[in-house]
Enzyme design. Structure first.
Site, PDB file in Angstrom:
ATOM      1  N   ASP A 111       0.695  -5.401  -2.576  1.00 25.77           N
ATOM      2  CA  ASP A 111       1.940  -5.073  -3.274  1.00 25.77           C
ATOM      3  C   ASP A 111       2.466  -6.256  -4.094  1.00 25.77           C
ATOM      4  OD1 ASP A 111       4.030  -3.500  -4.028  1.00 25.77           O
ATOM      5  OD2 ASP A 111       5.177  -3.757  -2.180  1.00 25.77           O
ATOM      6  N   GLY A 112       3.195  -5.917  -5.146  1.00 24.57           N
ATOM      7  CA  GLY A 112       3.897  -6.938  -5.926  1.00 24.57           C
ATOM      8  C   GLY A 112       3.183  -7.332  -7.221  1.00 24.57           C
ATOM      9  N   ARG A 153       5.633  -6.725 -10.243  1.00 21.49           N
ATOM     10  CA  ARG A 153       6.701  -7.745 -10.320  1.00 21.49           C
ATOM     11  C   ARG A 153       6.144  -9.106 -10.737  1.00 21.49           C
ATOM     12  NH1 ARG A 153       8.764  -6.685  -4.581  1.00 21.49           N
ATOM     13  NH2 ARG A 153       6.983  -5.274  -4.642  1.00 21.49           N
ATOM     14  N   ASN A 195       0.861   7.488  -5.839  1.00 22.56           N
ATOM     15  CA  ASN A 195       0.792   6.698  -7.080  1.00 22.56           C
ATOM     16  C   ASN A 195       0.533   7.546  -8.330  1.00 22.56           C
ATOM     17  OD1 ASN A 195      -0.688   3.734  -5.528  1.00 22.56           O
ATOM     18  ND2 ASN A 195       1.455   4.195  -5.983  1.00 22.56           N
ATOM     19  N   TRP A 196       0.167   8.837  -8.147  1.00 17.05           N
ATOM     20  CA  TRP A 196      -0.022   9.717  -9.308  1.00 17.05           C
ATOM     21  C   TRP A 196       1.272   9.921 -10.066  1.00 17.05           C
ATOM     22  CZ3 TRP A 196      -4.898  10.274 -10.599  1.00 17.05           C
ATOM     23  CH2 TRP A 196      -5.881  10.304  -9.609  1.00 17.05           C
ATOM     24  N   ARG A 218       3.204   7.639 -11.111  1.00 16.66           N
ATOM     25  CA  ARG A 218       3.439   6.502 -12.019  1.00 16.66           C
ATOM     26  C   ARG A 218       3.156   6.922 -13.465  1.00 16.66           C
ATOM     27  NH1 ARG A 218       2.369   0.750  -9.229  1.00 16.66           N
ATOM     28  NH2 ARG A 218       3.385   1.299  -7.284  1.00 16.66           N
ATOM     29  N   ARG A 240       7.774  -2.050   4.793  1.00 15.36           N
ATOM     30  CA  ARG A 240       7.473  -0.682   5.237  1.00 15.36           C
ATOM     31  C   ARG A 240       5.979  -0.423   5.088  1.00 15.36           C
ATOM     32  NH1 ARG A 240      11.020  -0.383   0.762  1.00 15.36           N
ATOM     33  NH2 ARG A 240       9.636  -0.192  -1.018  1.00 15.36           N
ATOM     34  N   LEU A 241       5.549   0.672   5.747  1.00 16.85           N
ATOM     35  CA  LEU A 241       4.120   0.998   5.742  1.00 16.85           C
ATOM     36  C   LEU A 241       3.715   1.822   4.511  1.00 16.85           C
ATOM     37  CD1 LEU A 241       3.124   1.886   9.410  1.00 16.85           C
ATOM     38  CD2 LEU A 241       2.214   0.046   8.008  1.00 16.85           C
TER      39      LEU A 241
END
Ligand code: FPP
Length: 250
Positions: A30-31, A34, A78-79, A81, A204-205
């Protein structure tokens, strides 16, 4: 094998115990977005940096004896997005799959894809079959890429498979226990997940390894994935080694 010695300035901290390395680590990469935005770059550049970072982390994990590394590359959610980001991620994954044969050979690594590949493009599906085939004999670390993966959909799939086994008379409903269902998860051939890592500050998971997380230890870090380096992985593992894992016992 790489061990990160503390520098003279760093406070005293425990060192990695190579006899107690987690067998299976899950990472929510993740990230990336950003990371890129902070540098004034498009999000897709962050994903590319994340994919490059995965290579270094694989090498490190393989070198210390991790048996399996499961990484969250694309979730069932993620679809939603923007299409341009989905396309960029799919191209990145496709490009990565094409390099697997060459890269994994020297490292004896094995590739596994977990998730529903049906909605993926034909060229990606073909590249997956090829990459899994050519690395199948690798006896080193398994890189398990969670692709179009969701923990809930994995559990629903297992329930469906179990129902089919009942319908066909292979088993009776009483045979459905944790062991049986566990054997229907994508990760059935991998060791239990010991440690789940989420960089970028979220705690979070997000639908990652829901079944497998039952007794996994959790580690989070504020560092975005492209900057999460071997020394950060080592820190997470050293902390994991300090945990008192009781598995429901006293
Ligand atoms: C979540 O962070 C990350 C993803 C949805 C994609 C992860 C994919 C890769 C690292 C590259 C592809 C992988 C391989 C194996 C080649 P985010 O970008 O949504 O972060 P944000 O919360 O900062 O927006």
């Amino acid at each position: 094998m790489k061990l990160f010695r503390k520098s003279a300035k760093e406070p005293e901290r425990a060192e990695l115990d190579l006899s107690r390395v987690p067998a299976h680590i899950g990472v929510i990469m993740d990230g990336n977005g950003r990371w890129a935005r902070r540098k004034g770059l498009p999000r897709s550049v962050g994903h590319k940096a994340g994919a490059d970072n995965l290579e270094a982390i694989c090498d490190y994990c393989g070198s210390i004896g991790v048996k399996a590394l499961t990484v969250y590359a694309f979730s069932t959610e993620n679809w939603s997005r923007p299409q341009s980001e989905i396309d960029a991620l799919m191209e990145l994954l496709y490009g990565y799959l094409l390099t697997v044969e060459e890269k994994f050979k020297n490292r004896s690594m094995k590739l596994k894809i977990s998730g529903d590949t049906a909605p993926l493009s034909d060229k990606i599906k073909k590249a997956i079959v090829h990459a899994e085939e050519v690395t199948a004999s690798g006896d080193g670390m398994v890189l398990n890429i969670a692709l179009n993966y969701g923990g809930r959909s994995e559990i629903a799939r297992a329930a469906r498979l179990a129902a089919e086994d009942v319908k066909s008379g292979k088993i009776s409903p009483e045979d459905i226990d944790e062991k049986y269902l566990g054997g229907l998860m994508y990760t059935a051939d991998l060791p239990e997940v010991d440690l789940i890592i989420r960089p970028s500050g979220e705690k979070r998971l997000s639908n990652f390894l829901l079944w497998q997380a039952a007794y996994a230890e959790f580690w989070y870090s504020d560092i975005c994935w492209p900057d999460f380096k071997e020394k950060d992985m080592e820190r997470a593992i050293i902390d994991f080694q300090s945990r008192d894992r009781r598995f429901g016992n006293v």
